[in-house]
Scaffold this active site. Sequence first.
Site, short mmCIF file in Angstrom:
data_model
loop_
_atom_site.label_atom_id
_atom_site.label_comp_id
_atom_site.label_asym_id
_atom_site.label_seq_id
_atom_site.Cartn_x
_atom_site.Cartn_y
_atom_site.Cartn_z
N SER A 8 0.85 -1.20 0.00
CA SER A 8 0.00 0.00 0.00
C SER A 8 0.88 1.24 0.00
O SER A 8 1.62 1.47 0.96
CB SER A 8 -0.90 0.00 1.23
OG SER A 8 -1.41 1.31 1.41
N HIS A 33 -1.19 -1.31 -4.34
CA HIS A 33 -2.45 -0.99 -3.66
C HIS A 33 -2.53 0.52 -3.42
O HIS A 33 -1.62 1.11 -2.83
CB HIS A 33 -2.52 -1.75 -2.34
CG HIS A 33 -3.82 -1.63 -1.61
ND1 HIS A 33 -4.92 -2.40 -1.91
CD2 HIS A 33 -4.19 -0.82 -0.59
CE1 HIS A 33 -5.92 -2.08 -1.09
NE2 HIS A 33 -5.50 -1.12 -0.28
N ASP A 35 -4.82 3.58 -1.87
CA ASP A 35 -5.90 3.87 -0.93
C ASP A 35 -6.47 5.26 -1.18
O ASP A 35 -5.81 6.26 -0.93
CB ASP A 35 -5.37 3.79 0.51
CG ASP A 35 -5.11 2.35 0.92
OD1 ASP A 35 -6.04 1.54 0.82
OD2 ASP A 35 -3.98 2.05 1.32
N MET A 37 -9.17 7.96 -0.13
CA MET A 37 -10.02 8.33 1.01
C MET A 37 -10.53 9.75 0.83
O MET A 37 -9.80 10.62 0.35
CB MET A 37 -9.22 8.25 2.31
CG MET A 37 -8.55 6.91 2.54
SD MET A 37 -7.81 6.84 4.18
CE MET A 37 -6.84 5.33 4.05
N HIS A 66 -8.40 0.93 -3.95
CA HIS A 66 -9.33 0.68 -2.84
C HIS A 66 -10.06 1.99 -2.55
O HIS A 66 -9.47 2.94 -2.05
CB HIS A 66 -8.49 0.21 -1.64
CG HIS A 66 -9.26 -0.04 -0.39
ND1 HIS A 66 -8.64 -0.27 0.82
CD2 HIS A 66 -10.59 -0.12 -0.14
CE1 HIS A 66 -9.55 -0.46 1.75
NE2 HIS A 66 -10.75 -0.37 1.20
N MET A 68 -12.27 4.16 -0.53
CA MET A 68 -12.90 4.38 0.77
C MET A 68 -13.57 5.75 0.69
O MET A 68 -13.12 6.73 1.31
CB MET A 68 -11.83 4.33 1.87
CG MET A 68 -11.36 2.91 2.14
SD MET A 68 -9.77 2.84 2.98
CE MET A 68 -8.68 3.07 1.59
N MET A 137 -11.30 -6.07 5.55
CA MET A 137 -10.53 -5.07 6.31
C MET A 137 -10.20 -5.64 7.69
O MET A 137 -11.11 -6.02 8.44
CB MET A 137 -11.34 -3.78 6.49
CG MET A 137 -11.49 -2.93 5.25
SD MET A 137 -9.95 -2.42 4.45
CE MET A 137 -9.06 -1.61 5.77
N ASP A 176 -6.44 -6.50 4.38
CA ASP A 176 -5.86 -5.17 4.41
C ASP A 176 -5.91 -4.60 5.82
O ASP A 176 -7.00 -4.39 6.36
CB ASP A 176 -6.68 -4.29 3.44
CG ASP A 176 -6.12 -2.89 3.28
OD1 ASP A 176 -5.09 -2.57 3.91
OD2 ASP A 176 -6.73 -2.12 2.52
C1 DX5 Z 1 -6.25 1.49 5.67
C2 DX5 Z 1 -5.84 1.18 4.26
C3 DX5 Z 1 -4.69 0.25 4.17
C4 DX5 Z 1 -3.43 0.74 4.83
C5 DX5 Z 1 -2.78 -0.43 5.44
O1 DX5 Z 1 -7.44 2.15 5.69
O2 DX5 Z 1 -6.91 0.61 3.52
O3 DX5 Z 1 -4.44 -0.17 2.83
O4 DX5 Z 1 -2.51 1.36 3.96
O5 DX5 Z 1 -1.70 -0.02 6.19
P1 DX5 Z 1 -0.97 -0.98 7.23
O6 DX5 Z 1 -0.41 -2.13 6.43
O7 DX5 Z 1 0.07 -0.10 7.81
O8 DX5 Z 1 -2.00 -1.43 8.22
ZN ZN Z 2 -6.43 -0.34 1.48
#
Ligand code: DX5
Ligand code: ZN
Length: 230
Positions: A8, A33, A35, A37, A66, A68, A137, A176
Amino acid sequence: MNVQIAPSILSADFASLGDQVRAIERGGADLVHVDVMDGHFVPNITIGIPVVQALKRVATAPLDVHLMISDPDRYIDAFAQAGAAMLSVHVEALPHLHRTVQAIKALGVKAGVALNPSTPVEAIGEVAGDVDFVLVMSVNPGFGGQSFIARSTSKVADVRALLDRAGNRKAPIEIDGGIDQDTASLVVAAGARILVAGSAIFRGGDPERATRELKATAARALPAAAPASQ
Ligand code: DX5
Ligand code: ZN
């Protein structure tokens, strides 16, 4: 099914993303990956479409995006255009999940549904036969560096059983949150086949090596292949 590693980039150095992507790819990353948000569905704000476009120019591994975000239907086309090979959407954000999954697939993108820690497995029962993958998750989404929620291991096994009952044996489970050298083996043994890891890959300063080592640990945790029947 092998185990794939999806670093990620949330925990990467954003000032040198290209270099960071090249490092994880040298280490054997199978996916990148990303993320996304929005400060609404989750409390944090991260990156959006222009960054996915830029990553697409430098990454050779497929982009695993991903989402969110609230109302993800509005942005699916744009992320597909930007270069996403896989798009996951949160079941909690979608009243018409079946339609969304079909819309993602119609764009030629692999469709995943993501489940928050408090969301029961049954929430995806009616689309279990349709999805290309399920994202479990193992932390509450929003931030990297959180601790793995132990109950997620049995949840992975429950999702695997649900997908198998639906005849969707080839759809992998992605996990994840809080994945590292200690938790990777547990989740692979439970049935996870795509491991997302942010801080375990980037926070130690050598993402190439960390990717290689996590991949080796995950591969060792795979159950031995059943002997061929006579
Ligand atoms: C959290 C994200 C993850 C995050 C994971 O909301 O969806 O992808 O980057 O990070 P680690 O591996 O540090 O938990
Ligand atoms: Zn993620």
